[in-house]
Design a protein around this motif. Structure first.
Motif, PDB file in Angstrom:
ATOM      1  N   LEU A  63       0.331  48.780  -4.936  1.00 47.55           N
ATOM      2  CA  LEU A  63       1.321  49.609  -4.237  1.00 47.55           C
ATOM      3  C   LEU A  63       1.174  49.414  -2.735  1.00 47.55           C
ATOM      4  O   LEU A  63       0.066  49.380  -2.204  1.00 47.55           O
ATOM      5  N   ILE A  64       2.308  49.297  -2.055  1.00 47.50           N
ATOM      6  CA  ILE A  64       2.336  49.240  -0.599  1.00 47.50           C
ATOM      7  C   ILE A  64       3.092  50.471  -0.096  1.00 47.50           C
ATOM      8  O   ILE A  64       4.241  50.699  -0.479  1.00 47.50           O
ATOM      9  N   GLY A  65       2.454  51.258   0.732  1.00 44.85           N
ATOM     10  CA  GLY A  65       3.133  52.397   1.342  1.00 44.85           C
ATOM     11  C   GLY A  65       4.086  51.920   2.426  1.00 44.85           C
ATOM     12  O   GLY A  65       3.772  50.997   3.183  1.00 44.85           O
ATOM     13  N   ILE A  66       5.260  52.527   2.478  1.00 50.74           N
ATOM     14  CA  ILE A  66       6.264  52.173   3.487  1.00 50.74           C
ATOM     15  C   ILE A  66       6.731  53.461   4.149  1.00 50.74           C
ATOM     16  O   ILE A  66       7.272  54.347   3.489  1.00 50.74           O
ATOM     17  N   VAL A  67       6.496  53.575   5.447  1.00 48.46           N
ATOM     18  CA  VAL A  67       6.909  54.752   6.203  1.00 48.46           C
ATOM     19  C   VAL A  67       8.153  54.385   7.020  1.00 48.46           C
ATOM     20  O   VAL A  67       8.112  53.486   7.860  1.00 48.46           O
ATOM     21  N   LEU A  68       9.252  55.080   6.752  1.00 50.73           N
ATOM     22  CA  LEU A  68      10.514  54.815   7.427  1.00 50.73           C
ATOM     23  C   LEU A  68      10.927  56.019   8.283  1.00 50.73           C
ATOM     24  O   LEU A  68      10.689  57.167   7.892  1.00 50.73           O
ATOM     25  N   PRO A  69      11.561  55.774   9.430  1.00 48.13           N
ATOM     26  CA  PRO A  69      11.973  56.894  10.289  1.00 48.13           C
ATOM     27  C   PRO A  69      13.165  57.658   9.724  1.00 48.13           C
ATOM     28  O   PRO A  69      13.317  58.854   9.938  1.00 48.13           O
ATOM     29  N   ARG A  70      14.026  56.945   9.000  1.00 51.59           N
ATOM     30  CA  ARG A  70      15.232  57.526   8.407  1.00 51.59           C
ATOM     31  C   ARG A  70      15.719  56.570   7.330  1.00 51.59           C
ATOM     32  O   ARG A  70      15.308  55.411   7.285  1.00 51.59           O
ATOM     33  N   ILE A  71      16.587  57.052   6.459  1.00 53.23           N
ATOM     34  CA  ILE A  71      17.088  56.195   5.390  1.00 53.23           C
ATOM     35  C   ILE A  71      18.566  55.872   5.591  1.00 53.23           C
ATOM     36  O   ILE A  71      19.082  54.899   5.054  1.00 53.23           O
ATOM     37  N   ASP A  72      19.280  56.689   6.388  1.00 57.62           N
ATOM     38  CA  ASP A  72      20.712  56.503   6.586  1.00 57.62           C
ATOM     39  C   ASP A  72      20.976  55.575   7.769  1.00 57.62           C
ATOM     40  O   ASP A  72      21.635  55.934   8.744  1.00 57.62           O
ATOM     41  N   SER A  73      20.472  54.362   7.678  1.00 54.17           N
ATOM     42  CA  SER A  73      20.578  53.408   8.773  1.00 54.17           C
ATOM     43  C   SER A  73      20.797  52.010   8.221  1.00 54.17           C
ATOM     44  O   SER A  73      20.112  51.589   7.281  1.00 54.17           O
ATOM     45  N   VAL A  74      21.738  51.293   8.813  1.00 50.76           N
ATOM     46  CA  VAL A  74      22.007  49.915   8.403  1.00 50.76           C
ATOM     47  C   VAL A  74      20.769  49.053   8.608  1.00 50.76           C
ATOM     48  O   VAL A  74      20.377  48.264   7.738  1.00 50.76           O
ATOM     49  N   THR A  75      20.117  49.208   9.751  1.00 52.64           N
ATOM     50  CA  THR A  75      18.962  48.365  10.061  1.00 52.64           C
ATOM     51  C   THR A  75      17.798  48.632   9.111  1.00 52.64           C
ATOM     52  O   THR A  75      17.136  47.698   8.662  1.00 52.64           O
ATOM     53  N   VAL A  76      17.569  49.900   8.800  1.00 58.61           N
ATOM     54  CA  VAL A  76      16.490  50.244   7.878  1.00 58.61           C
ATOM     55  C   VAL A  76      16.774  49.674   6.493  1.00 58.61           C
ATOM     56  O   VAL A  76      15.878  49.158   5.819  1.00 58.61           O
ATOM     57  N   GLY A  77      18.040  49.739   6.071  1.00 56.13           N
ATOM     58  CA  GLY A  77      18.410  49.197   4.770  1.00 56.13           C
ATOM     59  C   GLY A  77      18.140  47.709   4.672  1.00 56.13           C
ATOM     60  O   GLY A  77      17.588  47.224   3.672  1.00 56.13           O
ATOM     61  N   LYS A  78      18.493  46.971   5.719  1.00 54.55           N
ATOM     62  CA  LYS A  78      18.265  45.524   5.715  1.00 54.55           C
ATOM     63  C   LYS A  78      16.776  45.197   5.804  1.00 54.55           C
ATOM     64  O   LYS A  78      16.291  44.277   5.132  1.00 54.55           O
ATOM     65  N   LEU A  79      16.058  45.941   6.630  1.00 51.42           N
ATOM     66  CA  LEU A  79      14.614  45.752   6.737  1.00 51.42           C
ATOM     67  C   LEU A  79      13.949  45.975   5.390  1.00 51.42           C
ATOM     68  O   LEU A  79      13.108  45.184   4.946  1.00 51.42           O
ATOM     69  N   LEU A  80      14.357  47.041   4.708  1.00 47.56           N
ATOM     70  CA  LEU A  80      13.765  47.384   3.414  1.00 47.56           C
ATOM     71  C   LEU A  80      14.093  46.335   2.357  1.00 47.56           C
ATOM     72  O   LEU A  80      13.256  46.021   1.499  1.00 47.56           O
ATOM     73  N   THR A  81      15.282  45.754   2.425  1.00 49.14           N
ATOM     74  CA  THR A  81      15.654  44.681   1.501  1.00 49.14           C
ATOM     75  C   THR A  81      14.707  43.500   1.647  1.00 49.14           C
ATOM     76  O   THR A  81      14.228  42.932   0.654  1.00 49.14           O
ATOM     77  N   GLY A  82      14.426  43.128   2.902  1.00 53.36           N
ATOM     78  CA  GLY A  82      13.507  42.014   3.139  1.00 53.36           C
ATOM     79  C   GLY A  82      12.097  42.323   2.682  1.00 53.36           C
ATOM     80  O   GLY A  82      11.432  41.482   2.069  1.00 53.36           O
ATOM     81  N   ILE A  83      11.627  43.533   2.970  1.00 54.71           N
ATOM     82  CA  ILE A  83      10.286  43.943   2.546  1.00 54.71           C
ATOM     83  C   ILE A  83      10.176  43.896   1.030  1.00 54.71           C
ATOM     84  O   ILE A  83       9.230  43.319   0.471  1.00 54.71           O
ATOM     85  N   ASN A  84      11.149  44.503   0.363  1.00 53.69           N
ATOM     86  CA  ASN A  84      11.098  44.612  -1.096  1.00 53.69           C
ATOM     87  C   ASN A  84      11.134  43.242  -1.773  1.00 53.69           C
ATOM     88  O   ASN A  84      10.433  43.018  -2.774  1.00 53.69           O
TER      89      ASN A  84
END
Length: 329
Positions: A63-84
């Protein structure tokens, strides 16, 4: 009714203590005779397939913990896609906690993930404060930050200063003199300081009688819409927004007030959101490859877990996307 086999069940089956089973699973000392009996009981019951048993034996949770500042963000969504995508390739799963743009919550989330036994933690940070550095120095788990940078922690991030510099030179070349930079608080060093400073320094260099006024809008569409009236008080020839999302609120206000873009005022942003290509007029922006940043960040945490050093070449390409929202002045 089906019931999961427990460590106590294994211990009862082979007449050993629960602690002996735990030591076996955690590669501790158990007599050869007891180890053989425990192994046979595990194979017979299927206990080995239990996630937490595997975790104990491998000393890895996967398991890798991922701390995000918010979820309703285009940039966070794309970042998370790459991480995942990179984590899945390596049979890891992400465990996500949201900080809701609160530094205190971000610190709590880091500590919480550590207590849950993750193998590593990725922090898409709001900021990197002294409290962050103190916390991670006492937590024995690999961590990597993205979104912000500090010499005291492992980081992979976009070069926000360079992004600002590219946009500053672009507006200078277009002949603009009076710009409003619509941005966020300087608590966010990447977007609120580096991106803004890069723009101002490049725009004002060898650009006589030029000026840049700053208006704080925050990240939201709603707040930027509200602050558009304040922006127009400076009578700028152009508005440069710290993110494309800020542009959306300002463009909406300009449209409702019959102020033509780019004929009367130019507008540009940062991020390269897909929506910018379907707006009218289409939005000039600096495009960031957030997906690639996510991939590099995930690979970074996997390397740290394996005891490897981070790759030195972690730069992510920045690209000026020139569209219809900026004109020569």
């Amino acid at each position: 009714m089906y019931r999961k086999v427990t460590i106590q069940d294994i211990a009862n089956m082979v007449n050993v203590s629960k602690s002996s089973v735990s030591r076996y699973l955690n590669n501790g000392y158990v007599s050869e005779e007891n180890a053989k009996k425990i192994k046979e009981a595990i194979e017979k019951t299927g206990f080995e397939t239990n996630f937490f048993a595997k975790r104990l034996k491998m000393k890895r949770s996967k398991l890798i913990g991922i701390v995000l500042p918010r979820i309703d963000s285009v940039t966070v969504g794309k970042l998370l896609t790459g991480i995942n995508s990179r984590l899945e390739e390596n049979n890891y799963q992400g465990l996500i906690l949201i900080s809701n743009l609160s530094i205190e919550k971000e610190l709590e989330n880091i500590n919480s993930l550590y207590q849950q036994g993750v193998d590593g933690i990725i922090i898409n940070a709001i900021a990197i404060t002294k409290e962050h550095i103190k916390l991670i120095s006492r937590l024995n788990v690999p961590m990597i930050f993205t979104g912000q940078k500090s010499e005291f922690v492992n980081c992979i991030k976009i070069d926000d200063y360079e992004a600002g510099r590219i946009m500053g030179n672009y507006f200078k070349e277009k002949g603009h003199k009076n710009i409003v930079f619509a941005g966020v608080t300087e608590e966010d060093k990447a977007v609120g300081v580096e991106r803004k400073d890069g723009f101002i320094n490049a725009f004002k260099h060898n650009n006589q009688e030029s000026s840049v006024n700053f208006v704080e809008t925050g990240f939201s569409f709603e707040k930027s819409y509200e602050m558009a009236k304040e922006i127009l008080k400076y009578k700028p020839t152009g508005v440069v927004c710290a993110t494309d999302n800020i542009c959306l609120g300002i463009l909406r206000y300009l449209h409702e007030n019959n102020i033509k873009v780019p004929e009367e005022i130019s507008v540009a942003g940062f991020g390269g959101y897909d929506v910018g290509s379907v707006l009218y007029p289409t939005l000039t922006t600096i495009a960031f490859d957030y997906d690639l940043t996510g991939v590099k960040t995930a690979q970074g945490i996997l390397d740290l877990i394996e005891g490897k050093e981070l790759e030195k070449d972690n730069e992510v390409t920045l690209r000026l996307v020139e569209r219809e929202s900026v004109r020569n002045f």
